[in-house]
Design a protein around this motif. Structure first.
Motif, short mmCIF file in Angstrom:
data_model
loop_
_atom_site.label_atom_id
_atom_site.label_comp_id
_atom_site.label_asym_id
_atom_site.label_seq_id
_atom_site.Cartn_x
_atom_site.Cartn_y
_atom_site.Cartn_z
N GLY A 13 38.31 -29.78 22.00
CA GLY A 13 36.99 -30.28 22.35
C GLY A 13 36.23 -29.42 23.34
N ASN B 20 36.43 -29.29 16.99
CA ASN B 20 35.96 -30.50 16.31
C ASN B 20 36.94 -31.66 16.31
OD1 ASN B 20 33.57 -29.13 15.61
ND2 ASN B 20 34.56 -28.23 13.82
N ASN C 179 38.95 -32.36 26.37
CA ASN C 179 40.10 -33.18 26.76
C ASN C 179 40.74 -32.63 28.03
OD1 ASN C 179 41.70 -34.82 23.90
ND2 ASN C 179 39.57 -34.75 24.54
N SER D 71 33.70 -27.02 24.28
CA SER D 71 32.51 -26.45 23.62
C SER D 71 32.25 -25.00 24.01
CB SER D 71 31.28 -27.30 23.96
OG SER D 71 31.03 -27.30 25.36
N ALA E 66 38.20 -33.23 18.70
CA ALA E 66 37.95 -34.19 19.78
C ALA E 66 36.45 -34.25 20.08
CB ALA E 66 38.72 -33.81 21.04
N PRO E 67 35.93 -35.43 20.41
CA PRO E 67 34.49 -35.56 20.67
C PRO E 67 34.06 -35.06 22.04
CG PRO E 67 35.58 -37.68 20.96
CD PRO E 67 36.63 -36.74 20.42
N ARG E 68 35.02 -34.71 22.88
CA ARG E 68 34.72 -34.22 24.23
C ARG E 68 35.82 -33.28 24.68
NH1 ARG E 68 36.82 -37.77 29.13
NH2 ARG E 68 37.17 -35.59 29.73
N ASP F 162 31.73 -31.03 31.65
CA ASP F 162 32.47 -31.65 30.55
C ASP F 162 33.79 -32.27 30.99
OD1 ASP F 162 30.47 -30.86 28.82
OD2 ASP F 162 31.46 -28.98 28.30
#
Length: 246
Positions: A204, A215, A221, A206, A217-219, A79
């Protein structure tokens, strides 16, 4: 595992169908610097550094399709994005691997973490042993009794406001902190776990973040922004930098 088993099978099969031009183009797009001995790459987020047990799609395997002589030296988490250096011959691999063992290379990451952490310009260090915790795979934890120490230096760069999606309240503004991180040691998940240890998980993430921290951030960071080491043949110090994508 970020993908269902059936998706992994699909991805593995799809990877074998690409023509040689696909891998040449990919290698060109991610190359930061290349000569006869070294190859500096800007790894995209979401791509393994090396093939996993089931997923056979990775930065190394793609580079090998472009140049079979490429040799692994170090890794980034799937990631995490940013700078990685590969060798193009055995002598260069041995030289740079030794530099990493001796902790000569200087690495700087940039991250955005949840919440407002200290004042802008503040610096400090996090010295807390990190180890793998098999009961919560793939998580690592801080364990003060662990025999391998882990040390991270940090500098607070900025405080920013971000909008995260809340299922009940709609758009919700959250404070995040942009921070520079310099790992002195190189333990697995060190930066991610040290941020959790400080009470400011990387947004972000996961694996370690939950709720808004996940949630917003989409990835993940976390980006390997700068790399400095000695050229294995020339002996001169060389520096590379990658733009932070968040």
């Amino acid at each position: 595992m970020p993908f269902p088993d059936e998706d992994i099978t699909t991805l593995n099969v799809k990877e074998t169908t690409y023509p040689p031009e696909f891998f040449q183009t990919f290698a060109k797009e991610v190359t930061v610097y290349e000569d006869d001995d070294i190859w500096v790459i800007d790894k995209p987020a979401g791509l393994l550094s090396v093939d996993g047990k089931t997923l056979k799609v990775s930065l190394l395997s793609r580079l090998e399709r472009a140049n079979p002589a490429v040799k692994l030296i170090h890794r980034l988490d799937m990631d995490t994005s940013g700078l990685l250096i590969f060798a193009k011959n055995a002598a260069a691999q041995t030289n740079i691997s030794k530099q990493f063992i001796e902790r000569l290379p200087q690495k700087k990451y940039q991250a955005r973490v949840f919440g407002e952490w200290e004042s802008v310009g503040a610096t400090g260090k996090i010295s807390a042993p990190v180890r793998y915790e098999p009961t919560t795979k793939p998580r690592h934890i801080v364990d003060p009794d662990w025999h391998k120490h882990a040390l991270t230096l940090y500098e607070i760069l900025a405080h920013e406001r971000c909008h995260g999606e809340d299922s009940q309240n709609g758009q919700e503004e959250q404070m995040v902190t942009r921070v520079a991180l310099k790992p002195v040691t190189g333990r697995s998940h060190q930066l991610r776990v040290h941020m959790v240890h400080c009470g400011h998980v990387i947004i972000g993430d996961s694996i370690y973040a939950e709720g808004q921290a996940l949630n917003i951030a989409p990835r993940l960071n976390l980006h390997a922004q700068q790399l400095r080491l000695k050229h294995p043949v020339l002996g001169a110090w060389m520096d590379w930098e990658s733009p932070v994508p968040f």
